[in-house]
Design a protein around this motif. Structure first.
Motif, PDB file in Angstrom:
ATOM      1  N   VAL A  94       0.820  -1.224   0.000  1.00 56.25           N
ATOM      2  CA  VAL A  94       0.000   0.000   0.000  1.00 56.25           C
ATOM      3  C   VAL A  94       0.847   1.264   0.000  1.00 56.25           C
ATOM      4  O   VAL A  94       0.316   2.370   0.063  1.00 56.25           O
ATOM      5  N   ALA A  96       3.281   2.402   2.229  1.00 53.91           N
ATOM      6  CA  ALA A  96       3.270   3.069   3.531  1.00 53.91           C
ATOM      7  C   ALA A  96       4.509   2.695   4.324  1.00 53.91           C
ATOM      8  O   ALA A  96       5.252   1.777   3.956  1.00 53.91           O
ATOM      9  N   THR A 192     -10.905   3.884  -3.508  1.00 52.10           N
ATOM     10  CA  THR A 192      -9.834   4.201  -4.462  1.00 52.10           C
ATOM     11  C   THR A 192     -10.098   3.602  -5.835  1.00 52.10           C
ATOM     12  O   THR A 192      -9.832   4.221  -6.857  1.00 52.10           O
ATOM     13  N   ILE A 203      -5.474   9.561  -5.963  1.00 51.33           N
ATOM     14  CA  ILE A 203      -5.405   9.699  -4.508  1.00 51.33           C
ATOM     15  C   ILE A 203      -4.717  10.998  -4.099  1.00 51.33           C
ATOM     16  O   ILE A 203      -5.209  11.721  -3.229  1.00 51.33           O
ATOM     17  N   THR A 207      -6.564  14.037  -2.176  1.00 48.88           N
ATOM     18  CA  THR A 207      -6.069  14.371  -0.836  1.00 48.88           C
ATOM     19  C   THR A 207      -5.693  15.842  -0.739  1.00 48.88           C
ATOM     20  O   THR A 207      -6.071  16.538   0.220  1.00 48.88           O
ATOM     21  N   PRO A 230      -1.235   2.480  -4.178  1.00 53.15           N
ATOM     22  CA  PRO A 230      -1.818   3.753  -3.751  1.00 53.15           C
ATOM     23  C   PRO A 230      -0.811   4.739  -3.164  1.00 53.15           C
ATOM     24  O   PRO A 230      -1.159   5.901  -2.951  1.00 53.15           O
ATOM     25  N   LEU A 232       0.325   5.396  -0.187  1.00 52.55           N
ATOM     26  CA  LEU A 232      -0.424   6.119   0.845  1.00 52.55           C
ATOM     27  C   LEU A 232       0.427   7.115   1.609  1.00 52.55           C
ATOM     28  O   LEU A 232      -0.024   8.235   1.891  1.00 52.55           O
ATOM     29  N   HIS A 233       1.646   6.741   1.967  1.00 51.56           N
ATOM     30  CA  HIS A 233       2.460   7.688   2.732  1.00 51.56           C
ATOM     31  C   HIS A 233       2.762   8.931   1.912  1.00 51.56           C
ATOM     32  O   HIS A 233       2.552  10.060   2.365  1.00 51.56           O
ATOM     33  N   ALA A 240      -6.794   5.092   5.655  1.00 48.79           N
ATOM     34  CA  ALA A 240      -7.325   4.192   4.633  1.00 48.79           C
ATOM     35  C   ALA A 240      -7.641   2.853   5.282  1.00 48.79           C
ATOM     36  O   ALA A 240      -7.088   2.505   6.328  1.00 48.79           O
ATOM     37  N   HIS A 261      -1.811   7.860   8.641  1.00 47.18           N
ATOM     38  CA  HIS A 261      -0.587   8.583   8.273  1.00 47.18           C
ATOM     39  C   HIS A 261       0.215   8.947   9.514  1.00 47.18           C
ATOM     40  O   HIS A 261      -0.341   9.269  10.569  1.00 47.18           O
TER      41      HIS A 261
END
Length: 422
Positions: A94, A96, A192, A203, A207, A230, A232-233, A240, A261
């Motif tokens: 993901v 992260a 997503t 994303i 964001t 994705p 994410l970080h 998420a 996060h």
């Protein structure tokens, strides 16, 4: 890619040179009554079972039988820190940091837990934005949160809709929603990768847009985890959630995961529902202390984890680690591109692809809208040995999962679809 060819020989040649084709042998492929492999293109609903899953679960059953409660510390893979065995690979998948990820509970449970922390409405800023055709569980969850906080759920949900006559959401329409109503919006919660159309949303852009308007931003990665990257970080949403039984192949109803996060890792102002597994690991068993929350995503844990389910997740994640997620994503783009090419080559007016044609705006799923649909075409396809997925009112979802699906699978699916259409 322009050099695809609509032949079985070409498909077999691609499989021969596919660097991760060997991983297909690590999965149980369902068989038909004659013992032939079924063309299974339904990993978007339930991933196939890795062959090592039984072994991984049996190891824990054996340790339980031999050790009883001592398995928490003396098992081959001690149960107390077992969830940590999943963290590093899941974090890579993901995009992260390991401290931002934990596997626990199920998706909607995790969504509610994170909305307790991140949905903090006021009398005037309380509305929640979701995509208009979000997965029903997301819609039910946000409506119940609004109701819990005393708001009218019909007034409180804002739908990001496709334009009339279109199937896909446009980012500029979300921008307009925020420009007009941001003073009333507390949370943006987007899936997503949309379960129905297969559209993957940007994303980072969503964001940044949400944060610009002082909204919390979260994502549901049910159809994204293991399917897209994705990041994410780097992309920076606040939170998420995801499940693990689709592209992550962990078994029906298995555990989900969540991301928080790192900027929220030690925020004392965040409210949360707590349980003992979110308490400081060093003093967790002292039992009589005040709650001392773990930093990062682990601090949202409630209970000690179900080891047998986690063993199944570990079995699949070990395959992801061995294959390399970048390699999986590279094959995904090529494999779904080949499926798209073959479907266009059908030149049949009854079938149209509503999923974006840009590989960066989708995962492996293509959603096929069927003209004058009554599900009969899907049922014929099933009888022809192709497992896909039907969604009302008129869509067949087809998802070639790169870890276990082949170019030959994709070719056979389209050939059988062609016969069903005839």
């Amino acid at each position: 890619m322009t050099n695809f060819k609509p032949t079985l020989a070409y498909a077999k040649e691609q499989d021969k040179h596919d660097p991760i084709n060997r991983f297909r042998e690590k999965f149980h492929i369902p068989k038909d009554k004659k013992g032939n492999d079924i063309v299974y293109l339904c990993g978007n609903s339930l991933g196939l079972q890795p062959k090592n899953t039984q072994k991984y679960i049996q190891e824990e059953l054996d340790d339980w039988a031999k050790l009883g409660v001592e398995g928490h510390t003396e098992a081959q893979h001690p149960w107390m820190p077992y969830h940590e065995l999943l963290t590093n690979t899941m974090a890579k998948i993901v995009g992260a940091k390991p401290s931002e990820v934990v596997m626990m509970n199920t998706l909607t449970t995790n969504l509610h837990l994170l909305m307790v922390s991140f949905y903090q409405p006021t009398k005037t800023k309380y509305k929640i934005v979701i995509e208009s055709d979000a997965f029903p569980s997301d819609k039910y969850a946000v409506e119940s949160q609004l109701d819990f906080h005393g708001f009218d759920k019909k007034e409180g949900v804002i739908l990001w809709k496709p334009r009339k006559g279109e199937d896909l959401c446009r980012i500029e329409d979300l921008e307009n929603i925020l420009a007009d109503q941001s003073d009333e919006i507390a949370l943006i919660l987007i899936g997503t990768t949309n379960y129905y159309t297969g559209q993957s949303f940007p994303i980072k852009e969503i964001t940044e847009l949400g944060h610009k308007h002082k909204c919390v931003v979260g994502f549901d990665l049910a159809h994204g985890a293991g399917n897209i990257q994705p990041d994410l970080h780097k992309n920076g949403p606040d939170f998420a959630v995801w499940c693990s039984y689709k592209y992550l192949n962990s078994g029906p109803g298995s555990l989900g995961g969540l991301f928080v996060h790192e900027r929220h890792a030690k925020n004392p102002k965040l409210k949360r529902f707590t349980g003992w597994w979110g308490h400081n690991k060093k003093t967790r068993f002292n039992m009589r202390q005040e709650f001392d929350v773990l930093p990062g995503a682990e601090g949202w844990q409630l209970s000690n984890p179900p080891i047998l389910s986690m063993a199944a997740i570990r079995a699949s994640l070990d395959i992801f680690e061995e294959a390399g997620f970048d390699n999986i994503l590279a094959k995904q783009k090529k494999l779904t591109g080949y499926l798209e090419f073959l479907l266009h080559d059908l030149k049949n007016d009854r079938i149209s692809i509503i999923t974006p044609s840009n590989p960066e705006e989708r995962g492996c799923q293509l959603s096929l809208a069927v003209q004058d649909a009554d599900r009969s075409l899907h049922d014929k396809l099933t009888k022809a040995g192709v497992i896909s997925d039907w969604r009302e009112p008129d869509v067949i979802r087809v998802a070639p999962a790169p870890l276990y699906n082949s170019f030959e699978d994709v070719f056979l699916m389209v050939e059988r679809l062609k016969k069903c259409l005839e």
